[in-house]
Scaffold this motif. Structure first.
Motif, PDB file in Angstrom:
ATOM      1  N   LYS A  56       0.824  -1.206   0.000  1.00 19.07           N
ATOM      2  CA  LYS A  56       0.000   0.000   0.000  1.00 19.07           C
ATOM      3  C   LYS A  56       0.861   1.261   0.000  1.00 19.07           C
ATOM      4  CE  LYS A  56      -4.277   1.707   2.077  1.00 19.07           C
ATOM      5  NZ  LYS A  56      -5.287   1.475   3.143  1.00 19.07           N
ATOM      6  N   ALA A  57       1.987   1.212   0.706  1.00 19.55           N
ATOM      7  CA  ALA A  57       2.860   2.389   0.786  1.00 19.55           C
ATOM      8  C   ALA A  57       3.453   2.759  -0.570  1.00 19.55           C
ATOM      9  CB  ALA A  57       3.977   2.138   1.797  1.00 19.55           C
ATOM     10  N   ASP A  58       3.527   1.791  -1.489  1.00 18.57           N
ATOM     11  CA  ASP A  58       4.077   2.064  -2.825  1.00 18.57           C
ATOM     12  C   ASP A  58       3.236   3.072  -3.591  1.00 18.57           C
ATOM     13  OD1 ASP A  58       6.093   0.198  -2.370  1.00 18.57           O
ATOM     14  OD2 ASP A  58       4.958  -1.441  -3.268  1.00 18.57           O
ATOM     15  N   ALA A  59       1.966   3.228  -3.207  1.00 17.68           N
ATOM     16  CA  ALA A  59       1.042   4.086  -3.957  1.00 17.68           C
ATOM     17  C   ALA A  59       1.160   5.558  -3.588  1.00 17.68           C
ATOM     18  CB  ALA A  59      -0.386   3.605  -3.739  1.00 17.68           C
ATOM     19  N   ASP A  60       1.989   5.874  -2.609  1.00 14.63           N
ATOM     20  CA  ASP A  60       2.218   7.259  -2.212  1.00 14.63           C
ATOM     21  C   ASP A  60       2.967   7.990  -3.332  1.00 14.63           C
ATOM     22  OD1 ASP A  60       2.513   9.583  -0.780  1.00 14.63           O
ATOM     23  OD2 ASP A  60       4.112   8.820   0.520  1.00 14.63           O
ATOM     24  N   ILE A  61       2.407   9.081  -3.828  1.00 15.86           N
ATOM     25  CA  ILE A  61       3.016   9.805  -4.951  1.00 15.86           C
ATOM     26  C   ILE A  61       4.171  10.678  -4.455  1.00 15.86           C
ATOM     27  CG2 ILE A  61       2.664  11.596  -6.696  1.00 15.86           C
ATOM     28  CD1 ILE A  61      -0.118  10.538  -7.105  1.00 15.86           C
ATOM     29  N   ASN A  62       5.306  10.521  -5.092  1.00 13.06           N
ATOM     30  CA  ASN A  62       6.464  11.365  -4.829  1.00 13.06           C
ATOM     31  C   ASN A  62       6.503  12.448  -5.901  1.00 13.06           C
ATOM     32  OD1 ASN A  62       8.917  12.547  -4.403  1.00 13.06           O
ATOM     33  ND2 ASN A  62      10.132  10.687  -4.653  1.00 13.06           N
ATOM     34  N   TRP A  63       6.270  13.672  -5.528  1.00 11.63           N
ATOM     35  CA  TRP A  63       6.168  14.757  -6.495  1.00 11.63           C
ATOM     36  C   TRP A  63       7.525  15.220  -7.008  1.00 11.63           C
ATOM     37  CZ3 TRP A  63       1.762  15.511  -8.833  1.00 11.63           C
ATOM     38  CH2 TRP A  63       0.605  15.060  -8.203  1.00 11.63           C
ATOM     39  N   PHE A 116       0.106   5.510 -11.589  1.00 13.02           N
ATOM     40  CA  PHE A 116      -1.354   5.458 -11.512  1.00 13.02           C
ATOM     41  C   PHE A 116      -1.904   4.316 -12.353  1.00 13.02           C
ATOM     42  CE2 PHE A 116      -5.409   6.525 -13.520  1.00 13.02           C
ATOM     43  CZ  PHE A 116      -6.214   6.670 -12.400  1.00 13.02           C
ATOM     44  N   ARG A 117      -1.408   4.169 -13.582  1.00  9.31           N
ATOM     45  CA  ARG A 117      -1.867   3.093 -14.463  1.00  9.31           C
ATOM     46  C   ARG A 117      -1.534   1.718 -13.878  1.00  9.31           C
ATOM     47  NH1 ARG A 117       1.696   3.833 -19.044  1.00  9.31           N
ATOM     48  NH2 ARG A 117       0.622   2.029 -19.932  1.00  9.31           N
ATOM     49  N   ALA A 118      -0.343   1.613 -13.314  1.00  5.87           N
ATOM     50  CA  ALA A 118       0.134   0.322 -12.821  1.00  5.87           C
ATOM     51  C   ALA A 118      -0.566  -0.115 -11.551  1.00  5.87           C
ATOM     52  CB  ALA A 118       1.650   0.396 -12.574  1.00  5.87           C
ATOM     53  N   PHE A 119      -1.018   0.826 -10.746  1.00  2.00           N
ATOM     54  CA  PHE A 119      -1.545   0.491  -9.427  1.00  2.00           C
ATOM     55  C   PHE A 119      -3.069   0.444  -9.398  1.00  2.00           C
ATOM     56  CE2 PHE A 119       2.338   1.764  -6.668  1.00  2.00           C
ATOM     57  CZ  PHE A 119       3.139   0.986  -7.467  1.00  2.00           C
ATOM     58  N   GLN A 120      -3.660   0.143 -10.555  1.00  2.00           N
ATOM     59  CA  GLN A 120      -5.107  -0.094 -10.622  1.00  2.00           C
ATOM     60  C   GLN A 120      -5.364  -1.600 -10.638  1.00  2.00           C
ATOM     61  OE1 GLN A 120      -7.171   2.579 -10.400  1.00  2.00           O
ATOM     62  NE2 GLN A 120      -5.251   3.719 -10.270  1.00  2.00           N
ATOM     63  N   PRO A 121      -6.347  -2.140  -9.928  1.00  2.00           N
ATOM     64  CA  PRO A 121      -7.262  -1.404  -9.051  1.00  2.00           C
ATOM     65  C   PRO A 121      -6.716  -1.207  -7.637  1.00  2.00           C
ATOM     66  CG  PRO A 121      -7.872  -3.696  -9.096  1.00  2.00           C
ATOM     67  CD  PRO A 121      -6.698  -3.562 -10.044  1.00  2.00           C
ATOM     68  N   TRP A 122      -5.614  -1.908  -7.303  1.00  2.00           N
ATOM     69  CA  TRP A 122      -5.030  -1.802  -5.965  1.00  2.00           C
ATOM     70  C   TRP A 122      -3.528  -1.670  -6.107  1.00  2.00           C
ATOM     71  CZ3 TRP A 122      -1.485  -3.922  -2.687  1.00  2.00           C
ATOM     72  CH2 TRP A 122      -1.637  -3.618  -1.324  1.00  2.00           C
TER      73      TRP A 122
END
Length: 328
Positions: A209-216, A227-233
């Protein structure tokens, strides 16, 4: 052949259905035990169980397939072949040895690239233009056996894991059937397939879950690929620094990539444009256009509703979770 199918997730369903429709005998299904969704009473969907039940195929769900009890069960069945796909367990050599021809595995990448549990996700995350499926003759080494069949396919520039995985699952069906014919042609002692070049192997570990944190600090393209890769989870999320309130966690539900830079003076990780029906977030090398999002504790909403209710402004900061202070 007398086949034991081993699979749990939806990626295995087309292969399972195809095997049932052949002249081969599908003796039973080995699958993962049913697990409840965290904090919910409902259970995670079990599509492989549904197919087995529909066709009257026996189901076995050992917590670990690598036990003497499971080995004895398989030995009593006397299978010719184990067909493994999206199972969730690694088979040891004494389990593979229960079948005359051992086991084959349908994997969602062009091996030896992306060995592991999440090959489709990592191919999209890394911006690959091409991926595919590989059927291997299994060895105890994770995804390391000789390749029996390889099928390649391009990855669309906006394609998500949700869209790509079913395509790959369907591509795998004829490859699995052809691999079985290869084994029959060469016999139990044959060694068909192409040995993998171990020096080219890369890993595709299970997502967290922590992998989904966006690094700006990342580029706009990498953020969009994530975003594309982490759908749906696990989805992708960030934190919006509100004017006089603690940062608000936001899950991004629908976004697009804009390769044009943000207006002058807008730093990466900031709101760059507030439009009536979309938000623009500045990033390195471009911008992220957000059409749908989900504030913490709320249902997904259109950006128009978010703008009306929360009043974001140009220049507002976006923070990764790692950038939040302990007090926040």
């Amino acid at each position: 052949m007398k086949i034991v199918m081993m699979g749990t997730g939806p990626f295995a369903v087309p292969t399972f259905q195809a095997l049932i429709a052949t002249e081969h005998e599908v003796a039973c299904l080995f699958t993962q035990p049913v697990r409840s969704v965290h904090r919910r009473k409902s259970s995670i969907p079990t599509p492989m169980r549904d197919v087995a039940a529909e066709h009257g195929i026996a189901i076995h769900d050992p917590v670990s397939v690598n036990t003497e009890e499971a080995r004895q069960l398989l030995a009593d069945l006397q299978p010719d072949l184990l067909v493994v796909c999206d199972y969730g367990q690694i088979l040891k050599d004494f389990i593979l040895a229960t079948a005359t021809y051992g086991g084959i595995n349908l994997h969602g990448s062009i091996l030896p690239r992306y060995r592991g549990a999440a090959p489709v996700n990592w191919a999209i995350l890394n911006g690959d233009a091409e991926t595919g499926i590989t059927v291997i003759h299994m060895t105890p080494k994770l995804d390391g056996g000789p390749c029996l069949q390889v099928v390649r396919t391009p990855i669309g520039p906006t394609e998500t894991t949700v869209e790509l995985e079913p395509r790959l699952a369907d591509l795998g069906v004829p490859a699995v059937l052809e691999s079985i014919e290869m084994l029959l042609k060469h016999g139990p002692e044959g060694t068909p397939g192409v040995v993998q070049d171990q020096s080219l192997a890369t890993k595709a570990p299970r997502l967290a879950k922590a992998d989904a944190d966006i690094n700006w600090e990342d580029t706009a393209e990498l953020i969009y690929n994530k975003f594309r890769a982490f759908q749906p989870w696990p989805g992708c999320f960030t934190h919006w620094q509100q004017h006089d309130k603690p940062p608000l966690r936001i899950i991004l539900k629908e976004i697009r990539l804009l390769r044009e830079p943000a207006p002058e003076g807008i730093a990466p990780g900031s709101v760059s444009v507030v439009a009536e029906d979309r938000l623009y977030f500045a990033a390195k090398g471009g911008q992220i256009i957000v059409d749908w999002l989900q504030p913490a504790g709320k249902k997904p909403m259109r950006v128009a509703d978010f703008v009306h209710g929360y009043h974001p402004q140009v220049g507002d900061r976006l923070l990764s979770e790692s950038a939040l202070s302990p007090q926040e």
